[in-house]
Design a protein around this motif. Structure first.
Motif, PDB file in Angstrom:
ATOM      1  N   SER A 370       0.824  -1.212   0.000  1.00 21.45           N
ATOM      2  CA  SER A 370       0.000   0.000   0.000  1.00 21.45           C
ATOM      3  C   SER A 370       0.856   1.259   0.000  1.00 21.45           C
ATOM      4  CB  SER A 370      -0.955  -0.004   1.207  1.00 21.45           C
ATOM      5  OG  SER A 370      -0.244   0.073   2.426  1.00 21.45           O
ATOM      6  N   ILE A 371       1.955   1.266   0.752  1.00 18.03           N
ATOM      7  CA  ILE A 371       2.810   2.452   0.785  1.00 18.03           C
ATOM      8  C   ILE A 371       3.479   2.663  -0.563  1.00 18.03           C
ATOM      9  CG2 ILE A 371       4.768   3.565   1.910  1.00 18.03           C
ATOM     10  CD1 ILE A 371       2.312   3.330   3.694  1.00 18.03           C
ATOM     11  N   LEU A 372       3.922   1.572  -1.229  1.00 17.18           N
ATOM     12  CA  LEU A 372       4.509   1.713  -2.564  1.00 17.18           C
ATOM     13  C   LEU A 372       3.482   2.244  -3.565  1.00 17.18           C
ATOM     14  CD1 LEU A 372       6.733  -1.500  -2.787  1.00 17.18           C
ATOM     15  CD2 LEU A 372       7.522   0.876  -2.761  1.00 17.18           C
ATOM     16  N   ASP A 373       2.239   1.764  -3.467  1.00 14.24           N
ATOM     17  CA  ASP A 373       1.184   2.287  -4.343  1.00 14.24           C
ATOM     18  C   ASP A 373       0.987   3.783  -4.119  1.00 14.24           C
ATOM     19  OD1 ASP A 373       0.738  -0.158  -5.487  1.00 14.24           O
ATOM     20  OD2 ASP A 373      -1.004  -0.652  -4.250  1.00 14.24           O
ATOM     21  N   ILE A 374       1.019   4.180  -2.851  1.00 19.21           N
ATOM     22  CA  ILE A 374       0.873   5.595  -2.520  1.00 19.21           C
ATOM     23  C   ILE A 374       2.036   6.405  -3.091  1.00 19.21           C
ATOM     24  CG2 ILE A 374       0.892   7.240  -0.588  1.00 19.21           C
ATOM     25  CD1 ILE A 374      -0.560   5.022   1.039  1.00 19.21           C
ATOM     26  N   SER A 375       3.255   5.866  -2.929  1.00 25.10           N
ATOM     27  CA  SER A 375       4.439   6.608  -3.391  1.00 25.10           C
ATOM     28  C   SER A 375       4.386   6.875  -4.890  1.00 25.10           C
ATOM     29  CB  SER A 375       5.710   5.831  -3.023  1.00 25.10           C
ATOM     30  OG  SER A 375       5.873   4.682  -3.842  1.00 25.10           O
ATOM     31  N   ASP A 376       3.785   5.955  -5.644  1.00 23.74           N
ATOM     32  CA  ASP A 376       3.697   6.122  -7.096  1.00 23.74           C
ATOM     33  C   ASP A 376       2.692   7.195  -7.501  1.00 23.74           C
ATOM     34  OD1 ASP A 376       5.590   4.149  -7.528  1.00 23.74           O
ATOM     35  OD2 ASP A 376       4.107   2.560  -7.760  1.00 23.74           O
ATOM     36  N   ARG A 377       1.842   7.606  -6.568  1.00 22.24           N
ATOM     37  CA  ARG A 377       0.757   8.533  -6.909  1.00 22.24           C
ATOM     38  C   ARG A 377       0.904   9.906  -6.247  1.00 22.24           C
ATOM     39  NH1 ARG A 377      -0.556   3.534  -7.467  1.00 22.24           N
ATOM     40  NH2 ARG A 377      -2.146   2.847  -8.955  1.00 22.24           N
ATOM     41  N   LEU A 378       1.993  10.099  -5.556  1.00 18.96           N
ATOM     42  CA  LEU A 378       2.187  11.365  -4.857  1.00 18.96           C
ATOM     43  C   LEU A 378       2.728  12.432  -5.804  1.00 18.96           C
ATOM     44  CD1 LEU A 378       3.702  10.253  -1.440  1.00 18.96           C
ATOM     45  CD2 LEU A 378       1.374  10.989  -1.926  1.00 18.96           C
ATOM     46  N   THR A 379       1.991  13.529  -5.900  1.00 17.09           N
ATOM     47  CA  THR A 379       2.423  14.668  -6.702  1.00 17.09           C
ATOM     48  C   THR A 379       1.665  15.907  -6.237  1.00 17.09           C
ATOM     49  OG1 THR A 379       2.662  15.552  -8.941  1.00 17.09           O
ATOM     50  CG2 THR A 379       0.697  14.244  -8.496  1.00 17.09           C
ATOM     51  N   ASP A 380       2.320  17.039  -6.281  1.00 16.73           N
ATOM     52  CA  ASP A 380       1.661  18.304  -5.980  1.00 16.73           C
ATOM     53  C   ASP A 380       2.452  19.428  -6.625  1.00 16.73           C
ATOM     54  OD1 ASP A 380       3.895  18.417  -4.406  1.00 16.73           O
ATOM     55  OD2 ASP A 380       2.866  18.961  -2.554  1.00 16.73           O
ATOM     56  N   GLU A 381       1.886  20.637  -6.587  1.00 13.36           N
ATOM     57  CA  GLU A 381       2.523  21.754  -7.264  1.00 13.36           C
ATOM     58  C   GLU A 381       3.850  22.135  -6.625  1.00 13.36           C
ATOM     59  OE1 GLU A 381      -0.159  24.987  -7.547  1.00 13.36           O
ATOM     60  OE2 GLU A 381      -1.569  23.960  -8.882  1.00 13.36           O
ATOM     61  N   SER A 382       3.951  21.984  -5.309  1.00 10.89           N
ATOM     62  CA  SER A 382       5.188  22.372  -4.618  1.00 10.89           C
ATOM     63  C   SER A 382       6.344  21.406  -4.894  1.00 10.89           C
ATOM     64  CB  SER A 382       4.951  22.441  -3.102  1.00 10.89           C
ATOM     65  OG  SER A 382       4.791  21.132  -2.558  1.00 10.89           O
ATOM     66  N   GLY A 383       6.012  20.189  -5.295  1.00 12.53           N
ATOM     67  CA  GLY A 383       7.039  19.189  -5.535  1.00 12.53           C
ATOM     68  C   GLY A 383       7.428  18.396  -4.302  1.00 12.53           C
ATOM     69  N   LEU A 385       5.497  16.474  -2.384  1.00 14.86           N
ATOM     70  CA  LEU A 385       4.940  15.125  -2.424  1.00 14.86           C
ATOM     71  C   LEU A 385       5.700  14.255  -3.411  1.00 14.86           C
ATOM     72  CD1 LEU A 385       1.048  15.555  -2.177  1.00 14.86           C
ATOM     73  CD2 LEU A 385       2.641  14.774  -0.421  1.00 14.86           C
ATOM     74  N   ASP A 386       6.146  14.841  -4.512  1.00 13.76           N
ATOM     75  CA  ASP A 386       6.967  14.074  -5.455  1.00 13.76           C
ATOM     76  C   ASP A 386       8.234  13.566  -4.757  1.00 13.76           C
ATOM     77  OD1 ASP A 386       5.854  14.798  -8.444  1.00 13.76           O
ATOM     78  OD2 ASP A 386       5.575  16.440  -7.025  1.00 13.76           O
ATOM     79  N   ARG A 387       8.896  14.455  -4.013  1.00 19.05           N
ATOM     80  CA  ARG A 387      10.118  14.049  -3.305  1.00 19.05           C
ATOM     81  C   ARG A 387       9.811  13.007  -2.238  1.00 19.05           C
ATOM     82  NH1 ARG A 387      11.106  19.547  -4.027  1.00 19.05           N
ATOM     83  NH2 ARG A 387      10.367  20.089  -1.955  1.00 19.05           N
ATOM     84  N   LEU A 388       8.697  13.180  -1.541  1.00 20.83           N
ATOM     85  CA  LEU A 388       8.300  12.211  -0.528  1.00 20.83           C
ATOM     86  C   LEU A 388       8.064  10.848  -1.162  1.00 20.83           C
ATOM     87  CD1 LEU A 388       7.429  11.426   2.338  1.00 20.83           C
ATOM     88  CD2 LEU A 388       5.126  12.272   1.787  1.00 20.83           C
ATOM     89  N   GLY A 389       7.392  10.832  -2.315  1.00 21.28           N
ATOM     90  CA  GLY A 389       7.147   9.575  -3.019  1.00 21.28           C
ATOM     91  C   GLY A 389       8.436   8.871  -3.394  1.00 21.28           C
ATOM     92  N   ARG A 390       9.414   9.632  -3.879  1.00 24.72           N
ATOM     93  CA  ARG A 390      10.702   9.017  -4.250  1.00 24.72           C
ATOM     94  C   ARG A 390      11.426   8.467  -3.027  1.00 24.72           C
ATOM     95  NH1 ARG A 390      10.828  13.620  -7.684  1.00 24.72           N
ATOM     96  NH2 ARG A 390      12.205  14.729  -6.243  1.00 24.72           N
ATOM     97  N   GLU A 391      11.332   9.209  -1.917  1.00 24.93           N
ATOM     98  CA  GLU A 391      11.995   8.737  -0.692  1.00 24.93           C
ATOM     99  C   GLU A 391      11.343   7.461  -0.175  1.00 24.93           C
ATOM    100  OE1 GLU A 391      14.742   9.775   0.720  1.00 24.93           O
ATOM    101  OE2 GLU A 391      14.993  11.318  -0.819  1.00 24.93           O
ATOM    102  N   LEU A 392      10.024   7.415  -0.151  1.00 20.59           N
ATOM    103  CA  LEU A 392       9.324   6.210   0.301  1.00 20.59           C
ATOM    104  C   LEU A 392       9.678   5.016  -0.582  1.00 20.59           C
ATOM    105  CD1 LEU A 392       5.757   7.672   1.041  1.00 20.59           C
ATOM    106  CD2 LEU A 392       7.362   6.782   2.745  1.00 20.59           C
ATOM    107  N   SER A 393       9.665   5.234  -1.890  1.00 22.56           N
ATOM    108  CA  SER A 393       9.985   4.139  -2.812  1.00 22.56           C
ATOM    109  C   SER A 393      11.415   3.661  -2.620  1.00 22.56           C
ATOM    110  CB  SER A 393       9.785   4.629  -4.255  1.00 22.56           C
ATOM    111  OG  SER A 393      10.118   3.607  -5.171  1.00 22.56           O
ATOM    112  N   GLY A 394      12.350   4.606  -2.429  1.00 23.24           N
ATOM    113  CA  GLY A 394      13.745   4.213  -2.241  1.00 23.24           C
ATOM    114  C   GLY A 394      13.967   3.396  -0.997  1.00 23.24           C
TER     115      GLY A 394
END
Length: 397
Positions: A370-383, A385-394
């Motif tokens: 579930s956390i990996l699925d979430i990490s693949d879908r995290l995005t926002d204008e500030s960027g 959430l994108d960084r958070l998604g990459r960190e979780l996936s890593g």
């Protein structure tokens, strides 16, 4: 975890950490205090600086493994073997004597004349080495290496596309390759595994060593005792900005951590200090095993999804199950209200639980899947959430 009997010395979870002291009869070896060409002087060094200081095993090298030097042939090593044999005949203390060699013929000769163990830095690249060790019924340390007698430790030089598959070669990282290299060419019943710390090739980086150390527990899934050689290594010295002669403190800190993470044999030039550090690591290791009425219960050493995947894979179970079995818990700070709300919404959609603790800080819990699925879908204008998604996936992959 299988224990190994090395000429009566138990090595494994049920035994104290073992210290392997080092003696070199190779003029090329870079660590001068351990280099001797006179058997009498060498024997005194072994007795006074190794065995009396707490070495359980004495590892004798006939040539330097440093990649800057030409590789000696088996016949060249055999010409030097007499110094090692005369040395162990003159030693008065009690220890297990290990011959460091990549050649089965050298191992056979050494084992036939007093040696009791082999340290193979080429990981059975000589196909006769396992048979020689099995015939002599001796323990053998097998270092992760390509199937090449001239390239010890250089696991990234293996043609993994051929040895495994093109897909595996594309997705594997350095530690994956070390793990797989340890499995190549088989094992004997008394094999001890060495994940090859140190600059064995130009491609191996200090960060490769640090990542191998971070993930040391994963190698326990192979079910064999582990040997680590980290004494004064560059990947430790760089952290504290210390040169080789100033690296004893960082080596001792790492020794305690290595034992806690699963190392059973520590190879070192600093025997007395390393012994003490290893005992500290062993005393505070939380690993459970109990036997009663013929029933043995062992708690497997699992601290991450990666480690659980490895344990399942080596037991023939689909490692993908680990992603649903293992629960992850993260504390997250620094998101603005809009990003926090989006993260909590995505978490709920994927079976995870998000709970705001204070303004700007909350907990995220869920299975690895579930956390990996979430990490693949995290995005926002500030960027963020994108960084958070990459960190979780890593962290999880």
């Amino acid at each position: 975890m299988d224990s190994v009997d090395a000429a009566g010395l138990g090595i494994g979870d049920d035994h104290p950490p073992r210290i392997m002291g080092v003696l070199n009869v190779s003029e090329e070896s870079p660590y001068d205090p351990s280099v001797f060409d006179d058997p009498g002087e060498a024997a005194r060094y072994v007795d006074e600086e190794l065995i009396d200081e707490g070495a359980d095993i004495v590892d004798i090298g006939l040539e330097s493994a440093n990649k800057r030097f030409d590789v000696l042939s088996a016949s060249d090593e055999l010409k030097r073997l007499h110094v090692a044999l005369e040395t162990i005949e003159s030693v008065s203390g009690d220890a297990i004597f290990s011959i460091e060699t990549r050649y089965a013929d050298v191992a056979d000769e050494a084992l036939s004349h007093g040696f009791e163990m082999v340290n193979d830095i080429c990981g059975f690249a000589d196909p006769e080495m396992p048979a020689v060790c099995a015939d002599h019924d001796v323990a053998v340390a097998k270092m992760a290496s390509p199937p090449d007698l001239e390239r010890p430790g250089a696991v990234e030089e293996t043609d993994w596309s051929t040895r495994k598959s093109p897909e595996w070669a594309r997705r594997s990282d350095f530690v994956d390759q070390v793990y797989e290299a340890l499995k190549q060419n088989g094992m004997t019943d008394k094999t001890i595994l060495d994940p090859a710390f140190g600059g064995w090739s130009d491609a191996q980086t200090l960060e490769d060593d640090r990542e191998t150390f971070r993930r040391l527990r994963e190698f326990r899934a192979l079910g064999r005792p582990l040997l680590v050689s980290i004494n004064r290594k560059n990947f430790l010295g760089e952290i504290a900005d210390r040169e080789t002669d100033e690296r004893l403190p960082v080596s001792l800190a790492a020794t305690s951590m290595a034992v806690e993470r699963g190392a059973h044999v520590i190879r070192t030039h600093d025997v007395a200090e390393t012994r003490d550090a290893a005992l500290i690591g062993s005393t505070f290791t939380d690993r459970t095993s109990a036997t009663a009425d013929g029933l043995t219960l062992s708690q497997l050493d699992v601290h991450s999804t990666r480690e659980l995947r490895s344990q399942l894979r080596e037991r023939g179970i689909d490692p993908a199950f680990a992603d649903d079995l293992w629960t992850q818990l993260f504390e997250i700070e620094g998101l603005d209200p809009d990003s926090s709300g989006r993260l909590l919404s995505i978490a709920a959609d994927h079976g995870a639980v998000g709970e705001r603790v204070t303004d700007g800080r909350f907990l995220l819990a869920g299975s690895t899947t579930s956390i990996l699925d979430i990490s693949d879908r995290l995005t926002d204008e500030s960027g963020r959430l994108d960084r958070l998604g990459r960190e979780l996936s890593g962290v999880l992959r």
